[in-house]
Design a protein around this motif. Structure first.
Motif, PDB file in Angstrom:
ATOM      1  N   MET A   1      -2.533 -45.126   2.442  1.00 26.48           N
ATOM      2  CA  MET A   1      -2.496 -44.664   1.053  1.00 26.48           C
ATOM      3  C   MET A   1      -1.073 -44.265   0.685  1.00 26.48           C
ATOM      4  O   MET A   1      -0.320 -43.793   1.538  1.00 26.48           O
ATOM      5  N   ASP A   2      -0.728 -44.492  -0.556  1.00 27.97           N
ATOM      6  CA  ASP A   2       0.620 -44.221  -1.025  1.00 27.97           C
ATOM      7  C   ASP A   2       0.524 -43.474  -2.351  1.00 27.97           C
ATOM      8  O   ASP A   2      -0.010 -43.997  -3.322  1.00 27.97           O
ATOM      9  N   THR A  81      -7.243 -44.064 -11.698  1.00 30.06           N
ATOM     10  CA  THR A  81      -7.377 -42.605 -11.646  1.00 30.06           C
ATOM     11  C   THR A  81      -6.138 -41.972 -11.008  1.00 30.06           C
ATOM     12  O   THR A  81      -5.617 -40.960 -11.488  1.00 30.06           O
ATOM     13  N   LEU A  82      -5.665 -42.567  -9.914  1.00 29.36           N
ATOM     14  CA  LEU A  82      -4.487 -42.032  -9.227  1.00 29.36           C
ATOM     15  C   LEU A  82      -3.242 -42.169 -10.097  1.00 29.36           C
ATOM     16  O   LEU A  82      -2.404 -41.261 -10.135  1.00 29.36           O
ATOM     17  N   GLU A  83      -3.112 -43.277 -10.815  1.00 28.02           N
ATOM     18  CA  GLU A  83      -1.945 -43.459 -11.675  1.00 28.02           C
ATOM     19  C   GLU A  83      -1.936 -42.454 -12.826  1.00 28.02           C
ATOM     20  O   GLU A  83      -0.884 -41.973 -13.247  1.00 28.02           O
ATOM     21  N   TYR A  84      -3.115 -42.136 -13.343  1.00 27.08           N
ATOM     22  CA  TYR A  84      -3.198 -41.210 -14.470  1.00 27.08           C
ATOM     23  C   TYR A  84      -3.003 -39.757 -14.049  1.00 27.08           C
ATOM     24  O   TYR A  84      -2.569 -38.919 -14.847  1.00 27.08           O
ATOM     25  N   ALA A  85      -3.293 -39.443 -12.785  1.00 29.88           N
ATOM     26  CA  ALA A  85      -3.286 -38.049 -12.328  1.00 29.88           C
ATOM     27  C   ALA A  85      -1.989 -37.301 -12.663  1.00 29.88           C
ATOM     28  O   ALA A  85      -2.044 -36.174 -13.177  1.00 29.88           O
ATOM     29  N   PRO A  86      -0.796 -37.842 -12.410  1.00 27.91           N
ATOM     30  CA  PRO A  86       0.421 -37.089 -12.755  1.00 27.91           C
ATOM     31  C   PRO A  86       0.571 -36.853 -14.255  1.00 27.91           C
ATOM     32  O   PRO A  86       1.165 -35.848 -14.668  1.00 27.91           O
ATOM     33  N   LEU A  87       0.034 -37.756 -15.071  1.00 24.56           N
ATOM     34  CA  LEU A  87       0.097 -37.571 -16.512  1.00 24.56           C
ATOM     35  C   LEU A  87      -0.817 -36.415 -16.930  1.00 24.56           C
ATOM     36  O   LEU A  87      -0.459 -35.604 -17.790  1.00 24.56           O
ATOM     37  N   ALA A  88      -1.988 -36.334 -16.313  1.00 25.85           N
ATOM     38  CA  ALA A  88      -2.893 -35.219 -16.590  1.00 25.85           C
ATOM     39  C   ALA A  88      -2.246 -33.904 -16.197  1.00 25.85           C
ATOM     40  O   ALA A  88      -2.374 -32.894 -16.903  1.00 25.85           O
ATOM     41  N   GLU A  89      -1.545 -33.903 -15.066  1.00 26.92           N
ATOM     42  CA  GLU A  89      -0.839 -32.680 -14.653  1.00 26.92           C
ATOM     43  C   GLU A  89       0.165 -32.246 -15.712  1.00 26.92           C
ATOM     44  O   GLU A  89       0.243 -31.067 -16.072  1.00 26.92           O
ATOM     45  N   GLU A  90       0.930 -33.183 -16.208  1.00 22.94           N
ATOM     46  CA  GLU A  90       1.953 -32.844 -17.194  1.00 22.94           C
ATOM     47  C   GLU A  90       1.328 -32.256 -18.455  1.00 22.94           C
ATOM     48  O   GLU A  90       1.827 -31.281 -19.015  1.00 22.94           O
ATOM     49  N   PHE A 324      -5.472 -37.380  -3.239  1.00 22.46           N
ATOM     50  CA  PHE A 324      -6.326 -38.051  -2.252  1.00 22.46           C
ATOM     51  C   PHE A 324      -7.698 -38.339  -2.839  1.00 22.46           C
ATOM     52  O   PHE A 324      -8.255 -39.428  -2.667  1.00 22.46           O
ATOM     53  N   ALA A 325      -8.253 -37.361  -3.556  1.00 22.57           N
ATOM     54  CA  ALA A 325      -9.564 -37.571  -4.190  1.00 22.57           C
ATOM     55  C   ALA A 325      -9.484 -38.699  -5.217  1.00 22.57           C
ATOM     56  O   ALA A 325     -10.394 -39.539  -5.312  1.00 22.57           O
ATOM     57  N   ALA A 326      -8.404 -38.732  -6.000  1.00 25.28           N
ATOM     58  CA  ALA A 326      -8.233 -39.787  -6.997  1.00 25.28           C
ATOM     59  C   ALA A 326      -8.106 -41.146  -6.325  1.00 25.28           C
ATOM     60  O   ALA A 326      -8.718 -42.135  -6.765  1.00 25.28           O
ATOM     61  N   TRP A 327      -7.307 -41.213  -5.282  1.00 25.57           N
ATOM     62  CA  TRP A 327      -7.138 -42.472  -4.537  1.00 25.57           C
ATOM     63  C   TRP A 327      -8.468 -42.950  -3.964  1.00 25.57           C
ATOM     64  O   TRP A 327      -8.823 -44.123  -4.089  1.00 25.57           O
ATOM     65  N   LYS A 328      -9.216 -42.024  -3.367  1.00 26.31           N
ATOM     66  CA  LYS A 328     -10.475 -42.419  -2.748  1.00 26.31           C
ATOM     67  C   LYS A 328     -11.487 -42.853  -3.794  1.00 26.31           C
ATOM     68  O   LYS A 328     -12.246 -43.806  -3.587  1.00 26.31           O
TER      69      LYS A 328
END
Length: 411
Positions: A1-2, A81-90, A324-328
């Protein structure tokens, strides 16, 4: 995973951060003032959408920062989901940012339900205007008279009579109920099915807000604040009739839809918690170094530096666990990521609550006032430890899955 952000995420994140810095942060005080001037406490019938919100939404839409949450390239940004996660954080750094980008609950979850499970007629009537930001929506699940942490306790009913569905029941903490532009409700209720199991007894039904028999009783404050003009309300359904075509995916599909709806939504909530925690930590450091007591900066007193270090460790741990949850979930789906989704739902709000509590302590009286975002962040953290399942339920899920690995049954 990356977990390195993709090129698309980096591009969106750079644009998002610039938009937040140049447009949203300077507008937060104006938004708050407009809400206080136009929204009279619990009298939701007088609530109005602040003009600054419409201005910001129009600008965000024009800049292509719109519907970033939806993994459909034609309707949204097409991010995983993983790609969007940092945007949700911001966006979690600001109370108003999620709505500015049309990425706020409960609309995101409701739009995902319609996108994934809705009929073409339902998409045309409700999904299209939601994606355009023309209307808002409501999700009705929690009930005042039962322990809603167990959704099988639900007492509201959706019974088929001929070509109609008859709805009865009471719901509360229905987010978005007070919004002047709320036009449709997703109502979850029991639809008895003698042949089905306990998880095939519930349905989700689309209900226009102006349907006869739908009565809003009140808005509910959280620590004295009504979250206007959004609102969390109590609404009663008395012999409400809608066509059978208003079932989403058909009768008895409510639990399946709920699992599909709540998985991504929990990722979004948790990442926004992390963004809020980051802002709280920044405020804590700035305040702690700007104020002195007993001849020293506040951060040099009483173990406050250790609290800063603990906050950094906790926030980074929560972020990695959520990634990790988003990736999975992207790899195997929400059901395959149940442990991880439950874990972040426990961890992220608790981390936010602790970081904000420490930041409030550094701010003293200012921390519990409306002069900073900290009181609002604390309320957000505390309510999220109940919303979408309380901590205890998620811990129970984690424990059950761990025991199953060792061959122990549910009992």
């Amino acid at each position: 995973m990356d977990f390195e952000p993709s090129a698309r995420t980096k591009d969106y994140l750079e644009r998002l951060r610039r938009f937040m810095r140049e447009h949203i942060e300077p507008a937060e005080a104006r938004y708050r003032d407009e809400v206080h001037a136009t929204c009279q406490a619990g009298d939701w019938k007088t609530w109005k959408v602040p003009a600054v919100m419409d201005e910001l939404k129009a600008r965000a839409k024009a800049e292509g920062l719109w519907n970033l949450f939806l993994p459909d390239e034609k309707l949204g940004a097409g991010l995983s989901t993983l790609e969007y996660a940092p945007l949700a954080e911001e966006t979690g750094r600001s109370f108003i940012a999620p709505e500015v980008f049309n990425c706020s609950a409960p609309d995101t979850g409701n739009m995902e339900v319609l996108w994934k499970y809705g009929s073409e007629e339902q998409k045309e009537r409700w999904l299209k205007p939601l994606l355009a930001g023309e209307i808002r929506s409501v999700f009705c699940m929690t009930e005042p008279d039962v322990a809603s942490s167990d959704a099988t306790n639900m007492q509201a009913t959706a019974v088929v009579e001929g070509n109609e569905i008859v709805l009865n029941g009471s719901k509360w903490w229905s987010s978005g109920l007070g919004h002047p532009r709320a036009k449709v409700i997703i109502f979850m209720a029991r639809t008895p099915n003698e042949q089905g199991g306990r998880h095939n007894q519930h349905s989700m039904v689309l209900v226009p807000m102006d349907t006869p028999g739908v009565t809003i009783r009140r808005m509910l404050p959280v620590y004295g604040e009504y979250d206007a003009p959004h609102g969390h309300g109590e609404v009663h359904f008395k012999d409400v009739r809608v066509p059978v075509s208003h079932f989403i995916a058909g009768p008895g599909q409510g639990f399946e839809i709920a699992q599909g709806r709540l998985g991504p939504g929990r990722i979004h909530h948790c990442m926004r918690c992390i963004g809020a925690a980051e802002r709280a930590l920044e405020l804590m450091i700035d305040r702690g170094m700007a104020r002195t007591a007993f001849g020293k900066p506040l951060l040099n007193l009483g173990g406050n530096r250790e609290r800063v270090a603990e906050a950094r460790v906790a926030i980074d741990q929560a972020r990695l666990l959520t990634f990790f949850a988003a990736w999975k979930m992207d790899e195997v789906g929400a059901l395959g990521a149940m442990t991880e989704i439950s874990a972040i739902k426990v961890v992220a709000p608790n981390v936010l609550q602790q970081v904000v509590d420490d930041a409030i302590q550094i701010h003293g009286g200012a921390g519990v006032s409306q002069d900073t975002v900290l009181a609002g962040f604390f309320a957000q953290a505390r309510i999220l430890r109940i919303a979408d399942g309380p901590d205890e339920v998620h811990k129970g899920v984690i424990a059950r899955l761990e025991l199953a690995k060792r061959g122990h049954s549910r009992s």
